[in-house]
Design a protein around this motif. Structure first.
Motif, PDB file in Angstrom:
ATOM      1  N   ALA A  72       0.710  -1.104  -0.122  1.00  0.00           N
ATOM      2  CA  ALA A  72       0.105  -0.090   0.125  1.00  0.00           C
ATOM      3  C   ALA A  72       0.974   1.164   0.074  1.00  0.00           C
ATOM      4  O   ALA A  72       1.998   1.293   0.530  1.00  0.00           O
ATOM      5  CB  ALA A  72      -0.889   0.083   1.084  1.00  0.00           C
ATOM      6  N   SER A  73       0.390   2.315  -0.588  1.00  0.00           N
ATOM      7  CA  SER A  73       1.115   3.647  -0.538  1.00  0.00           C
ATOM      8  C   SER A  73       1.695   4.133   0.781  1.00  0.00           C
ATOM      9  O   SER A  73       0.429   4.293   1.547  1.00  0.00           O
ATOM     10  CB  SER A  73       0.423   4.532  -1.628  1.00  0.00           C
ATOM     11  N   TYR A  74       2.541   4.914   0.801  1.00  0.00           N
ATOM     12  CA  TYR A  74       2.869   5.442   2.242  1.00  0.00           C
ATOM     13  C   TYR A  74       3.590   6.748   1.668  1.00  0.00           C
ATOM     14  O   TYR A  74       4.667   6.803   1.284  1.00  0.00           O
ATOM     15  CB  TYR A  74       3.895   4.753   2.790  1.00  0.00           C
ATOM     16  N   ASP A  75       2.703   7.755   1.376  1.00  0.00           N
ATOM     17  CA  ASP A  75       3.082   9.317   0.978  1.00  0.00           C
ATOM     18  C   ASP A  75       3.864   9.984   2.043  1.00  0.00           C
ATOM     19  O   ASP A  75       3.413  10.669   2.952  1.00  0.00           O
ATOM     20  CB  ASP A  75       1.916   9.884   0.383  1.00  0.00           C
ATOM     21  N   CYS A  76       5.239  10.128   1.890  1.00  0.00           N
ATOM     22  CA  CYS A  76       5.805  10.238   3.011  1.00  0.00           C
ATOM     23  C   CYS A  76       6.388  11.997   3.363  1.00  0.00           C
ATOM     24  O   CYS A  76       7.372  12.328   3.256  1.00  0.00           O
ATOM     25  CB  CYS A  76       7.463   9.839   3.115  1.00  0.00           C
TER      26      CYS A  76
ATOM     27  N   VAL B 167       1.660  -5.341   5.830  1.00  0.00           N
ATOM     28  CA  VAL B 167       1.548  -4.828   4.479  1.00  0.00           C
ATOM     29  C   VAL B 167       2.953  -3.917   4.097  1.00  0.00           C
ATOM     30  O   VAL B 167       3.102  -3.068   5.124  1.00  0.00           O
ATOM     31  CB  VAL B 167       0.497  -4.027   4.297  1.00  0.00           C
ATOM     32  N   LYS B 168       3.546  -4.015   3.257  1.00  0.00           N
ATOM     33  CA  LYS B 168       4.750  -3.289   2.831  1.00  0.00           C
ATOM     34  C   LYS B 168       4.696  -2.224   2.464  1.00  0.00           C
ATOM     35  O   LYS B 168       3.926  -2.122   1.191  1.00  0.00           O
ATOM     36  CB  LYS B 168       5.605  -4.270   1.856  1.00  0.00           C
ATOM     37  N   PRO B 169       4.883  -1.118   2.874  1.00  0.00           N
ATOM     38  CA  PRO B 169       4.652   0.068   2.384  1.00  0.00           C
ATOM     39  C   PRO B 169       5.358   0.523   0.953  1.00  0.00           C
ATOM     40  O   PRO B 169       6.576   0.119   0.753  1.00  0.00           O
ATOM     41  CB  PRO B 169       5.332   1.071   3.436  1.00  0.00           C
ATOM     42  N   GLU B 170       4.749   1.262   0.048  1.00  0.00           N
ATOM     43  CA  GLU B 170       5.558   1.922  -1.076  1.00  0.00           C
ATOM     44  C   GLU B 170       5.787   3.131  -0.687  1.00  0.00           C
ATOM     45  O   GLU B 170       4.852   4.035  -0.894  1.00  0.00           O
ATOM     46  CB  GLU B 170       4.841   1.631  -2.264  1.00  0.00           C
ATOM     47  N   ILE B 171       7.036   3.757  -0.545  1.00  0.00           N
ATOM     48  CA  ILE B 171       7.048   5.022   0.061  1.00  0.00           C
ATOM     49  C   ILE B 171       7.262   5.912  -1.389  1.00  0.00           C
ATOM     50  O   ILE B 171       7.994   5.913  -2.311  1.00  0.00           O
ATOM     51  CB  ILE B 171       8.409   5.057   0.840  1.00  0.00           C
ATOM     52  N   GLU B 172       5.889   6.819  -1.525  1.00  0.00           N
ATOM     53  CA  GLU B 172       5.924   7.826  -2.698  1.00  0.00           C
ATOM     54  C   GLU B 172       6.576   8.923  -2.252  1.00  0.00           C
ATOM     55  O   GLU B 172       6.398   9.449  -1.109  1.00  0.00           O
ATOM     56  CB  GLU B 172       4.496   7.780  -2.773  1.00  0.00           C
ATOM     57  N   ALA B 173       7.497   9.270  -2.905  1.00  0.00           N
ATOM     58  CA  ALA B 173       8.473  10.508  -2.506  1.00  0.00           C
ATOM     59  C   ALA B 173       8.217  11.448  -3.834  1.00  0.00           C
ATOM     60  O   ALA B 173       8.773  11.301  -4.807  1.00  0.00           O
ATOM     61  CB  ALA B 173       9.814  10.112  -2.615  1.00  0.00           C
ATOM     62  N   PHE B 174       7.700  12.714  -3.580  1.00  0.00           N
ATOM     63  CA  PHE B 174       7.679  13.658  -4.594  1.00  0.00           C
ATOM     64  C   PHE B 174       8.663  14.608  -4.576  1.00  0.00           C
ATOM     65  O   PHE B 174       8.664  15.508  -5.390  1.00  0.00           O
ATOM     66  CB  PHE B 174       6.138  14.450  -4.438  1.00  0.00           C
TER      67      PHE B 174
ATOM     68  N   PRO C 155      12.746  15.271  -2.426  1.00  0.00           N
ATOM     69  CA  PRO C 155      13.850  14.542  -1.896  1.00  0.00           C
ATOM     70  C   PRO C 155      13.692  14.608  -0.289  1.00  0.00           C
ATOM     71  O   PRO C 155      14.249  13.627   0.387  1.00  0.00           O
ATOM     72  CB  PRO C 155      15.131  15.206  -2.165  1.00  0.00           C
ATOM     73  N   GLY C 156      12.786  15.619   0.281  1.00  0.00           N
ATOM     74  CA  GLY C 156      12.548  15.775   1.531  1.00  0.00           C
ATOM     75  C   GLY C 156      11.770  14.774   2.025  1.00  0.00           C
ATOM     76  O   GLY C 156      12.021  14.348   3.302  1.00  0.00           O
ATOM     77  N   MET C 157      11.148  14.036   1.036  1.00  0.00           N
ATOM     78  CA  MET C 157       9.937  12.877   1.579  1.00  0.00           C
ATOM     79  C   MET C 157      11.222  11.549   1.868  1.00  0.00           C
ATOM     80  O   MET C 157      10.829  10.720   2.768  1.00  0.00           O
ATOM     81  CB  MET C 157       9.091  12.475   0.692  1.00  0.00           C
ATOM     82  N   ILE C 158      12.250  11.580   1.210  1.00  0.00           N
ATOM     83  CA  ILE C 158      13.323  10.504   1.301  1.00  0.00           C
ATOM     84  C   ILE C 158      13.761  10.655   2.833  1.00  0.00           C
ATOM     85  O   ILE C 158      14.006   9.783   3.473  1.00  0.00           O
ATOM     86  CB  ILE C 158      14.099  10.532   0.139  1.00  0.00           C
ATOM     87  N   ALA C 159      14.195  12.058   3.218  1.00  0.00           N
ATOM     88  CA  ALA C 159      14.897  12.207   4.282  1.00  0.00           C
ATOM     89  C   ALA C 159      13.833  11.914   5.322  1.00  0.00           C
ATOM     90  O   ALA C 159      14.081  11.603   6.537  1.00  0.00           O
ATOM     91  CB  ALA C 159      15.062  13.841   4.494  1.00  0.00           C
ATOM     92  N   ASN C 160      12.449  12.169   5.113  1.00  0.00           N
ATOM     93  CA  ASN C 160      11.452  11.774   6.169  1.00  0.00           C
ATOM     94  C   ASN C 160      11.321  10.547   6.587  1.00  0.00           C
ATOM     95  O   ASN C 160      11.349   9.736   7.405  1.00  0.00           O
ATOM     96  CB  ASN C 160      10.073  12.054   5.885  1.00  0.00           C
ATOM     97  N   ALA C 161      11.370   9.379   5.401  1.00  0.00           N
ATOM     98  CA  ALA C 161      11.350   7.809   5.297  1.00  0.00           C
ATOM     99  C   ALA C 161      12.708   7.486   6.199  1.00  0.00           C
ATOM    100  O   ALA C 161      12.462   6.737   6.922  1.00  0.00           O
ATOM    101  CB  ALA C 161      11.492   7.468   3.939  1.00  0.00           C
ATOM    102  N   ALA C 162      13.719   8.147   6.034  1.00  0.00           N
ATOM    103  CA  ALA C 162      14.846   7.838   6.836  1.00  0.00           C
ATOM    104  C   ALA C 162      14.749   8.084   8.464  1.00  0.00           C
ATOM    105  O   ALA C 162      15.297   7.158   9.280  1.00  0.00           O
ATOM    106  CB  ALA C 162      16.114   8.668   6.263  1.00  0.00           C
ATOM    107  N   TYR C 163      14.084   9.292   8.675  1.00  0.00           N
ATOM    108  CA  TYR C 163      13.549   9.300   9.833  1.00  0.00           C
ATOM    109  C   TYR C 163      12.806   8.331  10.513  1.00  0.00           C
ATOM    110  O   TYR C 163      12.991   7.625  11.741  1.00  0.00           O
ATOM    111  CB  TYR C 163      13.101  10.789  10.099  1.00  0.00           C
ATOM    112  N   TYR C 164      11.953   8.017   9.723  1.00  0.00           N
ATOM    113  CA  TYR C 164      10.783   7.159  10.233  1.00  0.00           C
ATOM    114  C   TYR C 164      11.416   5.569  10.384  1.00  0.00           C
ATOM    115  O   TYR C 164      11.107   4.662  11.099  1.00  0.00           O
ATOM    116  CB  TYR C 164       9.640   6.958   9.614  1.00  0.00           C
TER     117      TYR C 164
END
Length: 279
Positions: free
Chosen positions: A108-112, A142-149, A151-160
């Motif tokens: 499922a999508s995970y908009d980060c 359920v595996k997240p699909e981390i949707e990154a719009f 680069p800041g959302m990639i940094a958010n994913a790293a934090y989580y």
């Protein structure tokens, strides 16, 4: 290189029949479209639902009906189901998750992160919601699909990930060329991948380009060893001035391009192995 995982995003929350009469809208249309795309070579289907007026909805009954029709009419179809947790800007934190809890898709999508959406509204993914969703997806397997719009959302994913809200290895979907997100270009795609490699090493990734950036991003992703998403959620035009006949048309082109580059296309089970999914 690993084989190319092709995801088809059949419907999305935006395009309607007036934009392209071939956009699937009902559960029956979407399920048949997913099956056709699976036969064409798609390993994963990213599902959005529409209400009876054609607007995006998180109605669990629409999701359930679509999946049940697919399984009933095409029991041989083993495509990976990836359900959105967005698509209705008026949805609550609860209605964005209930179908994932009850229907147990593999992904499922995970908009980060939050952002302006199409210059007209706000796409809110609050820290509270992201922490809740990440922990719930772990609990529901359920595996997240981390949707990154961006680069800041990639940094958010790293934090989580560091906080334990997300669990490695992560899988990213780089959303390129969306209004208010990072523009779609090879340079920006390389930057997104390098950012992911630095902050979330060992992650897998896919991407898509909206509109005029679609072909550039697809070619670049295949050359860089990534995976790709195609479909009418992202583009209703097959080429300049030419409406797409169906979603399978996009999948067929993606298969051709990947094979011509020398990368075979992953079956659903091969995609599961690449992504660490349990069938």
């Amino acid at each position: 290189m690993t084989k190319t995982i092709i995801t088809v995003a059949t419907t999305g929350a935006w395009p309607k029949k007036e934009n392209n009469p071939n956009v699937p809208m009902t559960p029956a249309e979407i399920s048949e479209d997913v099956y056709a795309c699976w036969k064409a070579g798609a390993a994963m289907a990213h599902l959005h639902m529409r209400d009876d007026n054609g607007n995006g909805t998180m109605d669990i009954n629409k999701f359930r009906e679509t999946v049940e029709l697919l399984r009933k009419n095409h029991p041989d179809c083993d495509i990976i189901i990836n359900m959105t947790t967005s698509g209705d800007l008026n949805a609550t934190d609860e209605t964005r998750q209930i179908h994932v809890k009850e229907l147990h898709p593999e992904m499922a999508s995970y908009d980060c992160g939050s952002m302006n959406w199409l210059h007209s509204g706000l796409f809110i993914n609050s820290p509270k919601f992201l922490e809740q969703l990440g922990k719930n997806m772990q609990e529901w397997d359920v595996k997240p699909e981390i949707e990154a719009f961006d680069p800041g959302m990639i940094a958010n994913a790293a934090y989580y990930l560091k906080k334990g809200v997300l669990k490695a290895p992560l899988h990213f979907q780089f959303c390129m060329g969306c209004a208010n997100g990072i523009p779609g270009s090879v340079k920006n795609l390389v930057f997104m991948k390098e950012t992911m490699d630095q902050l979330c090493p060992g992650s897998t990734w896919s991407c898509f380009g909206v509109g005029h950036s679609a072909m550039e991003i697809m070619y670049a992703a295949i050359a860089m060893g990534g995976h790709i998403r195609v479909g009418m959620e992202d583009n209703v035009m097959y080429s300049k001035g030419v409406l797409a006949d169906c979603n399978a048309q996009f999948v067929e082109r993606a298969v051709r391009v990947s094979r011509e580059f020398g990368r075979e296309v992953a079956t659903p089970d091969e995609a599961r192995e690449i992504l660490g999914l349990k069938k």
